[in-house]
Enzyme design. Structure first.
Site, short mmCIF file in Angstrom:
data_model
loop_
_atom_site.label_atom_id
_atom_site.label_comp_id
_atom_site.label_asym_id
_atom_site.label_seq_id
_atom_site.Cartn_x
_atom_site.Cartn_y
_atom_site.Cartn_z
N GLU A 1 33.15 73.99 55.58
CA GLU A 1 33.74 72.91 54.79
C GLU A 1 32.73 72.15 53.93
O GLU A 1 33.10 71.44 53.01
CB GLU A 1 34.48 71.92 55.71
CG GLU A 1 33.60 71.13 56.65
CD GLU A 1 33.21 71.94 57.88
OE1 GLU A 1 32.39 71.44 58.66
OE2 GLU A 1 33.71 73.07 58.05
N ASP B 1 16.29 83.71 17.86
CA ASP B 1 15.91 83.80 16.46
C ASP B 1 14.41 83.59 16.35
O ASP B 1 13.76 83.13 17.29
CB ASP B 1 16.67 82.73 15.65
CG ASP B 1 16.57 82.95 14.16
OD1 ASP B 1 16.10 84.02 13.74
OD2 ASP B 1 16.94 82.03 13.40
N ASP C 1 24.53 81.77 14.28
CA ASP C 1 24.24 82.03 15.70
C ASP C 1 25.44 81.76 16.61
O ASP C 1 25.43 82.16 17.77
CB ASP C 1 23.07 81.16 16.17
CG ASP C 1 21.77 81.50 15.46
OD1 ASP C 1 21.53 82.69 15.22
OD2 ASP C 1 21.01 80.58 15.13
N ASN D 1 27.79 83.69 65.98
CA ASN D 1 28.57 82.89 66.92
C ASN D 1 29.81 83.63 67.41
O ASN D 1 30.19 83.53 68.58
CB ASN D 1 28.98 81.57 66.26
CG ASN D 1 27.82 80.61 66.12
OD1 ASN D 1 26.78 80.80 66.76
ND2 ASN D 1 27.98 79.60 65.28
N ASN E 1 29.77 71.65 65.54
CA ASN E 1 29.97 71.95 64.13
C ASN E 1 29.75 70.71 63.27
O ASN E 1 29.16 70.77 62.19
CB ASN E 1 31.37 72.51 63.91
CG ASN E 1 31.54 73.13 62.54
OD1 ASN E 1 30.73 73.96 62.12
ND2 ASN E 1 32.56 72.72 61.83
#
Length: 898
Positions: free
Chosen positions: A331, A373, A645, A709, A734
């Site tokens: 998340e 250029d 360009d 895990n 977590n």
């Protein structure tokens, strides 16, 4: 069902992960319907007599005064599109919440709440809140930074305004958002049309309307008021629309609509929900996110089935599987991506590099070919008039005076050559020429003809057309030459003489422009391109544009960074080759534009990869080369500042322009340099790679950690008579791990990670997961054995001790992996993390060790670990780090290290 839900969610992920400026150029406006009332209004404006226009908009030919401007702005608002208006804070908050990971966690939290697992629901809600708020803060910072950066390179318009109380007027350069209906503005080649306009005067005005119609060819606009043949306002000769661009010619026009009231503004409001095609960066993020979500959707049910089958308690198994799903959801990815890009953009601005689109930073770091250029990039951009000669190479004042008339009287886009001619003529001659010759007309420059003409008169009987431009294009319209004071035919002998003289000048590094004239009887009416025929070649003006002192070291630095530089110029091949030689760039075989036209795409793609110098190119040649290099798998940057360009800037993976570029070039670019220098560019590339490296760290850590895990959980679920860790423990673990990752955008990056281009490599990510994920599983299983046999936590009655032991090992190993994977070197010795990351990881590790001993332990269903546990903890972590370092060494030698 799940697949359909998450496919819909993931579709919007790229735009939510990265703050993108809602620039009007990004909208897909072709074939979109506008209100009939707007069409009717435009058609009415197209044919309205000029006198009625002044009354309608309460304006006058002298321009608006300040009071009138303020009144018009109060009535019509600023000249901004709705998409450019800032959204309320609560809209931003909703946008930051609305990503697949937060929505997934919300669903999991709702399930926990419905099953009366209130603590788990609270922890999940806290995780969503932290993720959303951090993302919101970073979005706000990046928006503020982007607005500040955009203000440094805002586009302007030339407007006629009353400038004092005496009613005197003048042409002013103002930001386009300050335009109001009734303003009179000037247009020239290279300008973006800043509002909807009614043409008052025009000379060979051609406008590209592809952004509105999809038609690639420019259309001619004029000041006629004849009834339009079609009911489509876009086909009206007298109207120009916001978002289109001037290709050639000049004009004066009245602003008839601004902001949301323009044709483009109405379209933008109706297509804001349309999805634009994601770029390479967004596709990479999307693929990684989808991989992680699919992994979670597959593994969570597997964990549920194994635990339910082996333990017999399906309810407890469901809660545990739910917690595993939460643990596998990255998340923090949106926040990490946004904050890393925003920090990179701010750091780049300190290097004089302004990022218009944040996700362009990744392409900046991935760029392996830079097309640029010659003028102003390799050279000083300070052109000096070196010679003015007849066709034999002898100095000629006649040629200089003709060139001065052309440069002085043209009203289009004055380039550096015009400035050099005007500055290279002494003041006395300039005054004399200006007093003797009056301008009659002009034929503006365009890139198809590569020349421009003015028509002047010294008396009422004759007009003189003075044309200057590229040598070959001038020769194409000449039938005679002035040789030793006499007019003679342009035959093969003269052509060979001309080539010999101009080649000599080119080899000296001088840029040659031809000058030709034609005497005509005085006449009424406009002059057209057809009048550029049967001219007399007078001679040449030659310009010197010396290389910059910084060019050679910058080219070496770019080469050392793994970037191949290619020169794409409209100049002569001899001049370009001379400059390349002076700056240490091996030009090798030179390819010119006429050769390109005979090649197939496959042939040109092959040639483009091995060629360094392309000369005498048109805008379409440049665009084609860039497109084909991309097709061959290169990440291509294009650096340019001219009208010619713009197509290549749009075609490139990353368009780079400069603050002083024409409007259309700046609008097409992703990156704006405040200083036109390859050295500044090289510094920006390095910062782009540093930014990408930090983003990749989080993704690699999350992917490999989650992979490991899951293996650990599957093994424990299959063989243990109880859960290896409670759902509550997984959620807390977590949450703490997420907190430790907040400082990743501020981390240091090793030098070897920025020495070569970095780009998304999904195959490498999958391989990385397979190599490093199981390492943590090995030591998790060792921990299981330790708690089972050494500490005898092998019954349901002692499961709290088992779970506490694995909780601490799992959290500390997952936190330490940050330092192991962030570098290919030996962590803490050869490469140290930044102090914010060090502090965050130390705090999280201390909290993890302290929780089983804290007053919260009983509530969290943890228990104090015996002191004899900690030597084992040190040994397990040391073994984990040692094995990771050994695998890392093997992996980096065999596959490299991103």
């Amino acid at each position: 069902m799940f697949k359909e839900i998450f496919t819909r969610l993931i579709r919007h992920l790229p735009s939510r992960l990265v703050h993108r400026d809602p620039l009007p150029g990004a909208q897909q406006t072709v074939n979109t319907v506008v209100p009939p009332s707007l069409s009717a209004h435009c058609l009415k404006m197209a044919v309205m007599p000029e006198e009625e226009l002044w009354k309608t908009f309460d304006t006058h030919p002298e321009g608006l005064n300040q009071a009138e401007v303020e009144s018009a702005r109060e009535q019509h608002g600023e000249n901004k599109l709705p998409a450019q208006q800032p959204s309320p804070w609560w809209v931003h908050l909703w946008v930051c919440y609305r990503n697949p990971f937060n929505i997934l966690l919300t669903i999991l939290g709702a399930i926990s709440y419905a099953t009366e697992d209130l603590f788990a629901a609270g922890v999940i809600a806290l995780m969503v809140a932290i993720s959303t708020l951090l993302n919101f803060i970073q979005e706000a910072r990046s928006t503020k930074a982007a607005d500040a950066l955009k203000a440094m390179v805002s586009n302007t318009a030339t407007v006629l305004r009353v400038i004092n109380d005496k009613g005197e007027n003048g042409w002013l350069e103002i930001p386009i958002d300050q335009l109001v209906p009734g303003d009179i503005i000037k247009l020239a080649a290279g300008d973006m049309i800043p509002a909807d306009l009614r043409i008052l005067q025009a000379r060979d005005l051609f406008v590209a309307q592809a952004s509105l119609t999809g038609e690639s060819l420019p259309v001619e606009k004029a000041a006629t008021t004849r009834q339009p043949e079609h009911s489509n306002p876009l086909e009206c000769d007298t109207l120009c629309f916001m978002g289109t661009t001037v290709v050639s010619g000049t004009a004066q026009a009245m602003v008839i609509a601004t902001g949301a009231n323009t044709w483009f503004g109405q379209l933008a409001g109706r297509v804001s929900e349309q999805e634009s095609e994601p770029n390479a960066f967004q596709q990479g993020i999307s693929r990684v996110s989808m991989l992680l979500i699919r992994f979670m959707l597959v593994m969570a049910p597997v964990v549920l089935l194994i635990n339910g089958y082996t333990k017999g308690d399906w309810w407890e198994a469901a809660l545990f599987a739910l917690s595993v799903a939460v643990g596998l959801t990255p998340e923090m990815l949106p926040m990490i991506v946004t904050s890393t890009l925003a920090r990179g953009a701010v750091k780049l601005s300190k290097q004089k590099v302004i990022v218009k689109h944040l996700d362009a930073i990744q392409n900046f770091g991935a760029m392996d070919i830079l097309c640029t250029d010659k003028t102003g990039t390799l050279t000083q951009d300070k052109i000096v008039l070196e010679n003015h000669t007849d066709i034999s190479g002898k100095t000629s004042e006649r040629v200089l005076h003709s060139a001065w008339l052309n440069s002085h009287y043209q009203t289009g886009l004055k380039n550096l050559l015009d400035t050099a001619v005007l500055e290279g003529t002494d003041e006395e001659s300039a005054r004399s020429l200006a007093s003797r010759w009056q301008k009659i007309d002009e034929i503006p420059f365009d890139f198809e003809r590569r020349r421009m003409s003015v028509v002047v008169a010294e008396n009422t009987e004759h007009h003189q057309l003075v044309c200057k431009g590229a040598l070959q294009e001038i020769l194409n319209v000449c039938s005679q030459v002035r040789h030793n004071g006499e007019i003679v035919p342009l035959d093969d002998i003269m052509l060979r003489k001309i080539k010999r003289v101009t080649d000599t000048l080119n080899r000296q590094g001088l840029r040659v422009v031809a000058v030709a004239t034609k005497y005509l009887p005085a006449r009424e009416g406009d002059y057209q391109r057809a009048d550029e025929s049967d001219l007399i070649l007078e001679g040449y003006i030659a310009f010197l544009d010396p290389p910059k002192e910084t060019t050679a070291p910058a080219l070496k630095a770019l080469k050392a960074s793994g970037i191949t530089v290619k020169i794409l110029t409209g100049d002569s091949e001899l001049v370009a080759a001379k400059v390349c030689h002076e700056v240490g760039l091996d030009a090798g075989e030179v390819v010119i534009g006429s050769d390109i036209e005979t090649l197939s795409d496959d042939e040109l793609a092959n040639l483009a990869q091995r060629t360094t110098l392309f000369a005498r190119l048109t805008p379409m040649h440049k665009e084609r080369i860039v497109t084909l290099l991309k097709r061959e798998g290169h990440v291509v940057g294009f650096m340019g500042d001219g009208i010619n360009d713009a197509p290549a800037l749009r075609a490139a993976d990353i368009g780079i322009s400069v603050d002083g570029a024409v409007d259309i070039a700046r609008e097409a670019a992703d990156i704006i340099l405040l200083e036109k220098s390859l050295m500044v560019l090289e510094e920006g590339v390095i910062e782009g790679r540093r930014t990408f490296a930090n983003m990749l760290k989080y993704i690699k850590m999350t992917a490999s950690s989650n992979f490991g895990n899951v293996f650990s959980v599957l093994v424990a679920s299959a063989f243990l008579p109880f859960l290896p860790m409670l759902p509550l423990h997984l959620l807390i673990q977590n949450l703490l791990y997420d907190v430790s990752q907040v400082a990743i955008p501020f981390d240091n990056v090793d030098d070897e990670q920025i020495q070569k281009p970095q780009r998304w490599n999904p195959a490498d990510l999958g391989r990385f997961m397979i190599f490093f994920g199981p390492i943590s599983s090995i030591f998790d299983i060792l921990t299981f054995c330790l708690m089972w046999w050494v500490f005898h936590a092998n019954t349901p009655e002692t499961q709290t001790l088992f779970q506490s032991g694995w909780f601490v090992v799992g959290l500390l190993s997952q936190t330490l992996i940050v330092h192991m994977i962030r570098t290919r070197r030996v962590p803490f010795i050869q490469s140290c993390a930044s102090w914010p990351l060090m502090i965050m990881t130390v705090i999280v590790m201390i909290v993890g060790i302290a929780l089983p001993f804290s007053p919260l332990a009983s509530y969290l269903q943890l228990q104090a670990l015996p002191l004899s546990y900690f030597p084992w903890l040190v040994a397990i972590l040391a073994g984990y780090m040692t094995l990771t370092q050994l695998v890392k060494g093997f992996y980096s030698r065999r596959y490299g290290w991103q």
